[in-house]
Design an enzyme around this catalytic site. Structure first.
Site, short mmCIF file in Angstrom:
data_model
loop_
_atom_site.label_atom_id
_atom_site.label_comp_id
_atom_site.label_asym_id
_atom_site.label_seq_id
_atom_site.Cartn_x
_atom_site.Cartn_y
_atom_site.Cartn_z
N GLU A 1 -11.51 51.28 44.59
CA GLU A 1 -11.17 51.10 43.17
C GLU A 1 -12.43 51.11 42.31
OE1 GLU A 1 -8.32 51.30 41.64
OE2 GLU A 1 -7.46 51.66 43.59
N GLU B 1 -7.66 58.64 38.80
CA GLU B 1 -6.90 59.28 39.90
C GLU B 1 -7.66 60.49 40.46
OE1 GLU B 1 -4.40 57.95 41.29
OE2 GLU B 1 -3.93 56.44 39.79
N ASP C 1 -13.33 53.87 39.48
CA ASP C 1 -13.64 53.48 38.09
C ASP C 1 -14.96 54.10 37.66
OD1 ASP C 1 -11.38 51.95 37.91
OD2 ASP C 1 -12.38 50.03 38.21
N HIS D 1 -10.17 59.33 42.89
CA HIS D 1 -9.63 58.98 44.22
C HIS D 1 -9.58 60.23 45.11
CE1 HIS D 1 -8.72 54.79 44.01
NE2 HIS D 1 -7.83 54.88 43.04
ZN LIG Z 1 -7.13 53.30 41.92
#
Ligand SMILES: [Zn+2]
Length: 484
Positions: free
Chosen positions: A198, A134, A202, A137
Protein backbone atom coordinates in the site's frame (compact mmCIF):
# COMPACT_ATOMS: atom_id res chain seq x y z
CA UNK A 1 9.38 -29.64 -15.91
CA UNK A 2 6.28 -31.07 -14.29
CA UNK A 3 3.38 -28.70 -14.03
CA UNK A 4 0.32 -30.01 -12.19
CA UNK A 5 -3.01 -29.69 -13.89
CA UNK A 6 -5.89 -28.34 -11.87
CA UNK A 7 -7.30 -31.81 -11.50
CA UNK A 8 -4.18 -33.48 -10.13
CA UNK A 9 -3.72 -30.59 -7.76
CA UNK A 10 -7.33 -30.71 -6.62
CA UNK A 11 -7.01 -34.44 -6.02
CA UNK A 12 -3.79 -34.10 -4.12
CA UNK A 13 -5.42 -31.44 -1.95
CA UNK A 14 -8.34 -33.68 -1.16
CA UNK A 15 -6.42 -36.93 -0.70
CA UNK A 16 -3.53 -35.81 1.45
CA UNK A 17 -3.85 -34.42 4.94
CA UNK A 18 -2.30 -31.04 5.60
CA UNK A 19 1.36 -31.82 6.40
CA UNK A 20 1.80 -34.11 3.42
CA UNK A 21 -0.11 -31.68 1.32
CA UNK A 22 2.29 -28.91 2.24
CA UNK A 23 5.17 -31.18 1.33
CA UNK A 24 3.46 -32.02 -1.93
CA UNK A 25 3.02 -28.35 -2.74
CA UNK A 26 6.60 -27.58 -1.79
CA UNK A 27 7.84 -30.27 -4.07
CA UNK A 28 6.09 -28.68 -7.02
CA UNK A 29 6.78 -25.17 -5.81
CA UNK A 30 9.47 -24.55 -8.36
CA UNK A 31 9.07 -21.79 -10.87
CA UNK A 32 8.92 -23.67 -14.11
CA UNK A 33 8.46 -20.58 -16.20
CA UNK A 34 10.46 -17.50 -15.60
CA UNK A 35 11.14 -14.29 -17.39
CA UNK A 36 13.60 -11.46 -16.83
CA UNK A 37 11.36 -9.83 -14.21
CA UNK A 38 11.38 -13.04 -12.19
CA UNK A 39 7.66 -13.75 -12.45
CA UNK A 40 6.20 -17.20 -12.54
CA UNK A 41 4.06 -16.64 -15.56
CA UNK A 42 4.98 -15.42 -19.01
CA UNK A 43 3.53 -12.25 -20.54
CA UNK A 44 1.36 -14.45 -22.78
CA UNK A 45 0.00 -16.29 -19.74
CA UNK A 46 -0.57 -13.03 -17.95
CA UNK A 47 -2.59 -11.83 -20.92
CA UNK A 48 -4.63 -15.03 -20.82
CA UNK A 49 -5.05 -14.64 -17.06
CA UNK A 50 -6.25 -11.03 -17.51
CA UNK A 51 -8.72 -11.94 -20.24
CA UNK A 52 -10.14 -14.79 -18.16
CA UNK A 53 -10.44 -12.41 -15.21
CA UNK A 54 -12.28 -9.80 -17.31
CA UNK A 55 -14.65 -12.37 -18.85
CA UNK A 56 -15.43 -13.71 -15.41
CA UNK A 57 -16.13 -10.20 -14.09
CA UNK A 58 -18.77 -9.79 -16.81
CA UNK A 59 -20.63 -12.80 -15.46
CA UNK A 60 -20.53 -11.49 -11.89
CA UNK A 61 -21.08 -7.77 -12.10
CA UNK A 62 -22.40 -5.12 -14.44
CA UNK A 63 -19.62 -3.77 -16.64
CA UNK A 64 -20.50 -0.41 -18.15
CA UNK A 65 -21.62 -0.56 -21.79
CA UNK A 66 -21.92 3.17 -22.39
CA UNK A 67 -19.20 3.98 -24.90
CA UNK A 68 -18.93 7.64 -23.87
CA UNK A 69 -18.22 6.69 -20.24
CA UNK A 70 -15.79 4.04 -21.44
CA UNK A 71 -13.92 6.59 -23.59
CA UNK A 72 -13.60 8.93 -20.65
CA UNK A 73 -12.24 6.40 -18.13
CA UNK A 74 -9.88 5.03 -20.74
CA UNK A 75 -8.54 8.50 -21.56
CA UNK A 76 -7.79 9.29 -17.90
CA UNK A 77 -6.22 5.87 -17.43
CA UNK A 78 -3.99 6.15 -20.49
CA UNK A 79 -2.91 9.65 -19.51
CA UNK A 80 -1.75 8.24 -16.16
CA UNK A 81 -0.10 5.18 -17.73
CA UNK A 82 1.90 7.43 -20.10
CA UNK A 83 3.41 9.06 -16.99
CA UNK A 84 3.85 5.87 -14.97
CA UNK A 85 7.05 3.86 -14.71
CA UNK A 86 5.69 1.23 -17.13
CA UNK A 87 4.26 3.20 -20.06
CA UNK A 88 4.56 0.18 -22.37
CA UNK A 89 2.55 -2.18 -20.16
CA UNK A 90 -0.92 -3.04 -21.50
CA UNK A 91 -3.78 -1.55 -19.47
CA UNK A 92 -7.55 -1.74 -19.82
CA UNK A 93 -9.73 0.62 -17.85
CA UNK A 94 -13.45 0.17 -17.36
CA UNK A 95 -16.32 1.26 -15.13
CA UNK A 96 -18.39 -1.18 -13.09
CA UNK A 97 -21.93 0.12 -12.69
CA UNK A 98 -22.24 -0.66 -8.98
CA UNK A 99 -22.90 1.73 -6.11
CA UNK A 100 -20.34 0.16 -3.75
CA UNK A 101 -17.23 2.26 -3.33
CA UNK A 102 -14.58 0.16 -4.99
CA UNK A 103 -11.73 0.14 -7.48
CA UNK A 104 -9.44 -2.76 -8.24
CA UNK A 105 -6.48 -3.89 -10.29
CA UNK A 106 -6.54 -7.34 -11.87
CA UNK A 107 -3.99 -9.35 -13.86
CA UNK A 108 -3.07 -8.19 -17.35
CA UNK A 109 -3.61 -4.54 -16.36
CA UNK A 110 -7.41 -4.75 -16.07
CA UNK A 111 -8.41 -1.85 -13.81
CA UNK A 112 -12.02 -1.39 -12.78
CA UNK A 113 -13.55 1.62 -11.07
CA UNK A 114 -17.05 1.41 -9.62
CA UNK A 115 -19.57 4.09 -10.56
CA UNK A 116 -20.16 4.52 -6.80
CA UNK A 117 -16.55 5.55 -6.32
CA UNK A 118 -16.64 7.99 -9.25
CA UNK A 119 -19.74 9.65 -7.80
CA UNK A 120 -18.20 10.26 -4.37
CA UNK A 121 -15.06 11.85 -5.79
CA UNK A 122 -15.22 15.62 -5.48
CA UNK A 123 -12.56 16.38 -8.07
CA UNK A 124 -11.10 14.72 -11.14
CA UNK A 125 -7.74 14.54 -9.33
CA UNK A 126 -9.35 12.41 -6.60
CA UNK A 127 -10.52 9.93 -9.23
CA UNK A 128 -7.08 10.00 -10.86
CA UNK A 129 -5.42 9.39 -7.47
CA UNK A 130 -7.32 6.12 -7.01
CA UNK A 131 -6.48 5.07 -10.56
CA UNK A 132 -2.82 6.03 -10.12
CA UNK A 133 -2.71 3.90 -6.96
CA UNK A 134 -4.21 0.91 -8.80
CA UNK A 135 -1.82 1.34 -11.74
CA UNK A 136 1.07 1.23 -9.25
CA UNK A 137 -0.18 -2.10 -7.82
CA UNK A 138 0.23 -3.48 -11.35
CA UNK A 139 3.54 -1.85 -12.27
CA UNK A 140 5.05 -2.86 -8.90
CA UNK A 141 3.81 -6.42 -9.48
CA UNK A 142 1.84 -6.67 -6.24
CA UNK A 143 -0.38 -9.33 -7.79
CA UNK A 144 2.62 -11.61 -7.75
CA UNK A 145 1.00 -14.04 -5.34
CA UNK A 146 -2.07 -14.36 -7.51
CA UNK A 147 0.16 -14.99 -10.52
CA UNK A 148 2.00 -17.60 -8.50
CA UNK A 149 -1.28 -19.29 -7.60
CA UNK A 150 -2.30 -19.22 -11.28
CA UNK A 151 0.80 -21.25 -12.04
CA UNK A 152 -0.27 -23.91 -9.55
CA UNK A 153 -4.02 -24.02 -9.86
CA UNK A 154 -5.52 -23.29 -13.25
CA UNK A 155 -5.81 -19.84 -14.78
CA UNK A 156 -9.66 -19.85 -14.88
CA UNK A 157 -9.80 -20.93 -11.22
CA UNK A 158 -7.50 -18.23 -10.00
CA UNK A 159 -9.12 -15.62 -12.26
CA UNK A 160 -12.51 -16.46 -10.74
CA UNK A 161 -11.15 -16.50 -7.20
CA UNK A 162 -9.41 -13.20 -7.68
CA UNK A 163 -12.54 -11.59 -9.15
CA UNK A 164 -14.62 -12.83 -6.20
CA UNK A 165 -12.13 -11.43 -3.70
CA UNK A 166 -11.80 -8.06 -5.42
CA UNK A 167 -15.56 -7.67 -5.83
CA UNK A 168 -16.15 -8.81 -2.25
CA UNK A 169 -18.69 -11.39 -3.41
CA UNK A 170 -19.14 -14.97 -2.45
CA UNK A 171 -19.33 -16.44 -5.87
CA UNK A 172 -21.30 -19.68 -6.21
CA UNK A 173 -19.17 -20.45 -9.26
CA UNK A 174 -15.97 -20.13 -7.29
CA UNK A 175 -13.95 -23.24 -7.86
CA UNK A 176 -14.23 -25.95 -5.26
CA UNK A 177 -10.57 -26.76 -5.70
CA UNK A 178 -9.70 -23.15 -5.09
CA UNK A 179 -11.82 -22.98 -1.95
CA UNK A 180 -10.16 -26.09 -0.55
CA UNK A 181 -6.73 -24.83 -1.44
CA UNK A 182 -7.30 -21.42 0.09
CA UNK A 183 -8.97 -22.71 3.24
CA UNK A 184 -6.17 -25.17 3.78
CA UNK A 185 -3.75 -22.29 3.47
CA UNK A 186 -1.69 -24.38 1.12
CA UNK A 187 -1.86 -21.78 -1.58
CA UNK A 188 -0.49 -18.44 -0.55
CA UNK A 189 -3.39 -16.54 -1.96
CA UNK A 190 -3.39 -13.12 -0.49
CA UNK A 191 -4.97 -10.14 -2.05
CA UNK A 192 -5.37 -7.88 0.93
CA UNK A 193 -2.27 -5.98 -0.04
CA UNK A 194 0.40 -5.73 2.61
CA UNK A 195 1.19 -2.44 4.33
CA UNK A 196 4.39 -2.25 2.29
CA UNK A 197 2.41 -2.78 -0.93
CA UNK A 198 0.00 0.00 0.00
CA UNK A 199 2.77 2.38 0.95
CA UNK A 200 4.56 1.69 -2.31
CA UNK A 201 1.39 2.07 -4.40
CA UNK A 202 0.75 5.45 -2.71
CA UNK A 203 4.29 6.62 -3.33
CA UNK A 204 4.57 5.44 -6.93
CA UNK A 205 0.95 6.41 -7.65
CA UNK A 206 1.56 9.95 -6.46
CA UNK A 207 4.54 10.38 -8.81
CA UNK A 208 2.33 9.24 -11.69
CA UNK A 209 -0.44 11.56 -10.54
CA UNK A 210 1.79 14.62 -10.35
CA UNK A 211 3.48 13.74 -13.65
CA UNK A 212 0.06 13.65 -15.30
CA UNK A 213 -0.83 17.13 -14.06
CA UNK A 214 -3.30 16.03 -11.40
CA UNK A 215 -3.29 17.36 -7.84
CA UNK A 216 -1.07 15.25 -5.51
CA UNK A 217 -2.96 16.63 -2.50
CA UNK A 218 -6.13 14.95 -3.69
CA UNK A 219 -4.75 11.53 -2.72
CA UNK A 220 -4.57 12.02 1.07
CA UNK A 221 -7.76 14.11 0.95
CA UNK A 222 -9.74 11.36 -0.75
CA UNK A 223 -8.41 8.53 1.39
CA UNK A 224 -9.14 10.51 4.53
CA UNK A 225 -12.70 11.22 3.43
CA UNK A 226 -13.21 7.53 2.62
CA UNK A 227 -11.98 6.51 6.04
CA UNK A 228 -14.09 9.10 7.87
CA UNK A 229 -17.24 8.32 5.94
CA UNK A 230 -17.08 4.70 7.00
CA UNK A 231 -16.19 5.56 10.58
CA UNK A 232 -18.93 8.09 11.29
CA UNK A 233 -21.81 7.22 9.03
CA UNK A 234 -22.10 3.74 10.46
CA UNK A 235 -22.18 2.36 6.95
CA UNK A 236 -20.43 -0.81 6.00
CA UNK A 237 -16.75 -0.41 5.26
CA UNK A 238 -16.35 0.33 1.55
CA UNK A 239 -14.96 -2.61 -0.38
CA UNK A 240 -12.03 -0.45 -1.41
CA UNK A 241 -10.88 -0.09 2.21
CA UNK A 242 -11.10 -3.82 2.74
CA UNK A 243 -8.64 -4.66 -0.02
CA UNK A 244 -6.61 -1.46 0.45
CA UNK A 245 -6.55 -0.82 4.22
CA UNK A 246 -6.11 2.90 4.94
CA UNK A 247 -4.35 3.72 8.18
CA UNK A 248 -3.72 7.05 9.89
CA UNK A 249 0.01 6.71 9.25
CA UNK A 250 -0.61 5.98 5.59
CA UNK A 251 -2.66 9.15 5.27
CA UNK A 252 -0.08 11.27 7.07
CA UNK A 253 2.79 9.83 5.02
CA UNK A 254 0.88 10.55 1.83
CA UNK A 255 0.00 14.05 3.02
CA UNK A 256 3.66 14.76 3.86
CA UNK A 257 4.71 13.64 0.41
CA UNK A 258 1.97 15.68 -1.30
CA UNK A 259 3.09 18.82 0.52
CA UNK A 260 6.47 18.66 -1.20
CA UNK A 261 4.77 19.58 -4.50
CA UNK A 262 4.15 23.28 -5.18
CA UNK A 263 0.59 24.37 -4.59
CA UNK A 264 -1.53 25.27 -7.61
CA UNK A 265 -5.06 25.05 -8.96
CA UNK A 266 -6.16 21.95 -10.85
CA UNK A 267 -9.47 22.59 -12.60
CA UNK A 268 -11.63 19.56 -13.42
CA UNK A 269 -12.09 18.77 -17.09
CA UNK A 270 -15.60 19.19 -18.48
CA UNK A 271 -15.40 15.52 -19.49
CA UNK A 272 -15.14 14.54 -15.82
CA UNK A 273 -18.19 16.58 -14.87
CA UNK A 274 -20.30 15.37 -17.79
CA UNK A 275 -19.32 11.75 -17.17
CA UNK A 276 -20.32 12.07 -13.52
CA UNK A 277 -23.64 13.60 -14.52
CA UNK A 278 -24.32 10.76 -16.95
CA UNK A 279 -23.36 8.08 -14.40
CA UNK A 280 -25.62 9.74 -11.85
CA UNK A 281 -28.58 9.42 -14.21
CA UNK A 282 -27.74 5.94 -15.53
CA UNK A 283 -27.26 4.38 -12.08
CA UNK A 284 -30.17 6.13 -10.36
CA UNK A 285 -32.69 3.99 -8.55
CA UNK A 286 -34.92 7.00 -7.86
CA UNK A 287 -34.91 9.58 -10.65
CA UNK A 288 -36.66 12.20 -8.51
CA UNK A 289 -33.60 12.17 -6.24
CA UNK A 290 -31.34 12.92 -9.21
CA UNK A 291 -33.71 15.68 -10.26
CA UNK A 292 -33.43 17.15 -6.76
CA UNK A 293 -29.67 17.00 -7.16
CA UNK A 294 -29.49 18.89 -10.46
CA UNK A 295 -32.40 21.35 -10.00
CA UNK A 296 -30.70 23.76 -7.55
CA UNK A 297 -27.45 23.51 -9.52
CA UNK A 298 -29.12 25.03 -12.59
CA UNK A 299 -28.81 28.42 -10.91
CA UNK A 300 -25.76 27.90 -8.68
CA UNK A 301 -22.00 27.81 -9.14
CA UNK A 302 -19.94 28.64 -12.20
CA UNK A 303 -21.31 28.83 -15.76
CA UNK A 304 -19.73 25.45 -16.42
CA UNK A 305 -21.39 23.85 -13.39
CA UNK A 306 -24.77 25.26 -14.42
CA UNK A 307 -24.25 23.89 -17.92
CA UNK A 308 -23.47 20.44 -16.53
CA UNK A 309 -26.69 20.61 -14.48
CA UNK A 310 -28.64 21.44 -17.67
CA UNK A 311 -27.05 18.44 -19.37
CA UNK A 312 -28.03 16.30 -16.36
CA UNK A 313 -31.64 17.53 -16.56
CA UNK A 314 -31.64 16.78 -20.29
CA UNK A 315 -30.47 13.22 -19.62
CA UNK A 316 -33.24 12.77 -17.03
CA UNK A 317 -35.79 13.88 -19.66
CA UNK A 318 -34.28 11.52 -22.26
CA UNK A 319 -34.28 8.67 -19.77
CA UNK A 320 -37.94 9.34 -18.96
CA UNK A 321 -38.81 9.39 -22.71
CA UNK A 322 -39.71 13.08 -22.55
CA UNK A 323 -38.19 13.62 -25.96
CA UNK A 324 -39.50 17.15 -26.59
CA UNK A 325 -37.98 18.38 -23.36
CA UNK A 326 -34.69 16.58 -24.03
CA UNK A 327 -34.60 17.93 -27.59
CA UNK A 328 -34.96 21.53 -26.34
CA UNK A 329 -32.20 21.16 -23.73
CA UNK A 330 -29.69 19.50 -26.07
CA UNK A 331 -30.50 21.85 -29.00
CA UNK A 332 -29.64 24.82 -26.79
CA UNK A 333 -26.48 23.21 -25.43
CA UNK A 334 -25.29 22.19 -28.90
CA UNK A 335 -25.86 25.68 -30.31
CA UNK A 336 -24.03 27.22 -27.40
CA UNK A 337 -21.13 24.74 -27.36
CA UNK A 338 -20.84 23.22 -30.86
CA UNK A 339 -17.37 21.80 -30.12
CA UNK A 340 -18.58 19.67 -27.19
CA UNK A 341 -19.24 16.16 -28.52
CA UNK A 342 -21.37 15.05 -25.53
CA UNK A 343 -24.10 17.63 -26.16
CA UNK A 344 -24.39 16.89 -29.88
CA UNK A 345 -24.28 13.14 -29.18
CA UNK A 346 -27.13 13.51 -26.67
CA UNK A 347 -29.11 15.44 -29.28
CA UNK A 348 -28.57 12.68 -31.86
CA UNK A 349 -29.45 10.09 -29.24
CA UNK A 350 -32.74 11.89 -28.58
CA UNK A 351 -33.69 11.47 -32.26
CA UNK A 352 -32.61 7.81 -32.17
CA UNK A 353 -34.53 6.97 -29.00
CA UNK A 354 -37.65 8.71 -30.30
CA UNK A 355 -37.34 6.60 -33.49
CA UNK A 356 -36.83 9.58 -35.69
CA UNK A 357 -34.24 7.69 -37.73
CA UNK A 358 -33.82 10.15 -40.59
CA UNK A 359 -32.90 12.94 -38.21
CA UNK A 360 -30.78 10.59 -36.08
CA UNK A 361 -28.76 9.50 -39.12
CA UNK A 362 -28.24 13.09 -40.27
CA UNK A 363 -27.03 14.06 -36.83
CA UNK A 364 -24.69 11.10 -36.35
CA UNK A 365 -23.27 11.46 -39.86
CA UNK A 366 -22.39 15.05 -39.13
CA UNK A 367 -20.88 14.04 -35.78
CA UNK A 368 -18.76 11.27 -37.27
CA UNK A 369 -17.25 13.84 -39.64
CA UNK A 370 -16.76 16.36 -36.87
CA UNK A 371 -15.24 13.87 -34.38
CA UNK A 372 -13.69 11.13 -36.55
CA UNK A 373 -11.73 9.56 -33.66
CA UNK A 374 -14.66 9.32 -31.27
CA UNK A 375 -15.56 5.62 -31.00
CA UNK A 376 -18.60 6.29 -28.81
CA UNK A 377 -20.23 8.33 -31.58
CA UNK A 378 -19.37 5.71 -34.20
CA UNK A 379 -20.96 2.96 -32.12
CA UNK A 380 -24.20 4.94 -31.81
CA UNK A 381 -24.08 5.74 -35.51
CA UNK A 382 -23.87 2.00 -36.23
CA UNK A 383 -26.86 1.37 -33.97
CA UNK A 384 -28.90 4.04 -35.76
CA UNK A 385 -27.93 2.63 -39.18
CA UNK A 386 -29.09 -0.79 -38.03
CA UNK A 387 -32.38 0.53 -36.71
CA UNK A 388 -32.91 2.40 -39.97
CA UNK A 389 -32.42 -0.89 -41.87
CA UNK A 390 -29.05 0.01 -43.40
CA UNK A 391 -27.12 -3.06 -42.25
CA UNK A 392 -24.56 -3.08 -45.06
CA UNK A 393 -23.55 0.48 -44.31
CA UNK A 394 -23.45 -0.35 -40.59
CA UNK A 395 -21.01 -3.14 -41.36
CA UNK A 396 -18.70 -0.74 -43.21
CA UNK A 397 -18.63 1.72 -40.34
CA UNK A 398 -18.01 -1.10 -37.87
CA UNK A 399 -14.86 -2.22 -39.71
CA UNK A 400 -13.47 1.32 -39.32
CA UNK A 401 -13.53 1.12 -35.50
CA UNK A 402 -10.14 1.22 -33.77
CA UNK A 403 -8.66 -2.08 -32.45
CA UNK A 404 -9.31 -1.10 -28.81
CA UNK A 405 -13.04 -0.74 -29.49
CA UNK A 406 -13.07 -3.99 -31.47
CA UNK A 407 -12.14 -5.77 -28.24
CA UNK A 408 -15.31 -4.64 -26.46
CA UNK A 409 -18.20 -7.04 -26.06
CA UNK A 410 -20.53 -4.54 -27.75
CA UNK A 411 -18.48 -4.91 -30.96
CA UNK A 412 -19.46 -8.61 -31.22
CA UNK A 413 -23.04 -7.84 -30.28
CA UNK A 414 -23.33 -5.28 -33.08
CA UNK A 415 -21.69 -7.64 -35.59
CA UNK A 416 -24.23 -10.34 -34.66
CA UNK A 417 -27.08 -7.85 -35.16
CA UNK A 418 -25.69 -6.67 -38.49
CA UNK A 419 -25.42 -10.22 -39.89
CA UNK A 420 -28.85 -11.00 -38.48
CA UNK A 421 -30.25 -8.04 -40.44
CA UNK A 422 -28.39 -9.17 -43.55
CA UNK A 423 -30.07 -12.56 -43.12
CA UNK A 424 -26.72 -14.29 -42.81
CA UNK A 425 -27.66 -16.34 -39.79
CA UNK A 426 -24.60 -18.58 -39.55
CA UNK A 427 -22.36 -15.54 -39.16
CA UNK A 428 -24.86 -13.94 -36.80
CA UNK A 429 -24.73 -16.98 -34.48
CA UNK A 430 -20.96 -17.11 -34.81
CA UNK A 431 -20.53 -13.51 -33.64
CA UNK A 432 -23.13 -13.90 -30.93
CA UNK A 433 -20.98 -16.78 -29.69
CA UNK A 434 -18.01 -14.38 -29.45
CA UNK A 435 -20.21 -11.95 -27.53
CA UNK A 436 -21.22 -14.62 -25.02
CA UNK A 437 -17.65 -15.78 -24.62
CA UNK A 438 -16.43 -12.23 -24.04
CA UNK A 439 -19.02 -11.78 -21.31
CA UNK A 440 -18.10 -14.95 -19.45
CA UNK A 441 -20.91 -17.17 -20.74
CA UNK A 442 -19.05 -19.97 -22.52
CA UNK A 443 -22.02 -22.36 -22.37
CA UNK A 444 -24.12 -20.06 -24.54
CA UNK A 445 -21.14 -19.43 -26.80
CA UNK A 446 -20.99 -23.18 -27.48
CA UNK A 447 -24.72 -23.28 -28.13
CA UNK A 448 -24.48 -20.43 -30.65
CA UNK A 449 -21.65 -22.14 -32.57
CA UNK A 450 -23.75 -25.32 -32.76
CA UNK A 451 -26.68 -23.29 -34.11
CA UNK A 452 -24.36 -21.74 -36.68
CA UNK A 453 -23.14 -25.20 -37.73
CA UNK A 454 -26.73 -26.25 -38.41
CA UNK A 455 -27.24 -23.42 -40.91
CA UNK A 456 -27.59 -24.36 -44.57
CA UNK A 457 -25.02 -23.60 -47.26
CA UNK A 458 -21.96 -23.11 -45.09
CA UNK A 459 -18.80 -22.60 -47.10
CA UNK A 460 -15.57 -24.40 -46.27
CA UNK A 461 -13.89 -21.39 -44.72
CA UNK A 462 -16.72 -20.61 -42.33
CA UNK A 463 -17.13 -24.29 -41.43
CA UNK A 464 -13.52 -24.57 -40.41
CA UNK A 465 -13.69 -21.36 -38.38
CA UNK A 466 -16.76 -22.71 -36.62
CA UNK A 467 -15.19 -26.02 -35.68
CA UNK A 468 -12.03 -24.29 -34.55
CA UNK A 469 -14.00 -21.92 -32.31
CA UNK A 470 -16.14 -24.78 -31.00
CA UNK A 471 -13.04 -26.72 -29.97
CA UNK A 472 -11.59 -23.68 -28.31
CA UNK A 473 -14.79 -22.91 -26.35
CA UNK A 474 -15.17 -26.55 -25.33
CA UNK A 475 -11.60 -26.63 -24.01
CA UNK A 476 -12.20 -23.43 -22.07
CA UNK A 477 -15.43 -24.78 -20.63
CA UNK A 478 -13.78 -28.08 -19.66
CA UNK A 479 -10.98 -26.27 -17.91
CA UNK A 480 -13.42 -24.10 -16.00
CA UNK A 481 -15.54 -27.15 -15.08
CA UNK A 482 -12.52 -29.10 -13.93
CA UNK A 483 -11.74 -26.46 -11.36
CA UNK A 484 -15.33 -26.21 -10.16
ZN1 LIG B 1 -3.95 -0.46 -2.64
Amino acid sequence: MFKPSAITLALSLILFPAPQRAAEINKIDLPDIGDSSGTLITPAEEKEFGEAFFRYLHSQTSINEDAEIQEYIQSIGQKLVANSDAPGHPFHFFVVMENDINAFAGPGGYIGVNSGLILITETESELASVMGHEIAHITQRHLFRAAEAAGRLSIPTVAATLAAILLGTQSPALGQAAIIAIQAGSVQFQIDFTRENEEEADRVGMQTLAGSQFDPRSMPAFFERLQQSSRYSGQAVPEFLRTHPVTASRISDTRGRAETYPYKQYPDSLGYQLTKAKIRVLTATDMSEVQKYFQPRLTQGTTEQRTVARYGMGLIALNGQKYKEAETVFQQLTQQYPEQSQYAAALARTALDSRNYTTALERYQKLVNQFPNNAAIKLEYITSLLKAGKAEQARKVLTSLNPETQQLAIYWELLAQIYGSLNRLAESHRYLAEYYFATGDTENAILQIRLAQRSKGLNFQLSSILSERLNFFLTQEQEARRSR
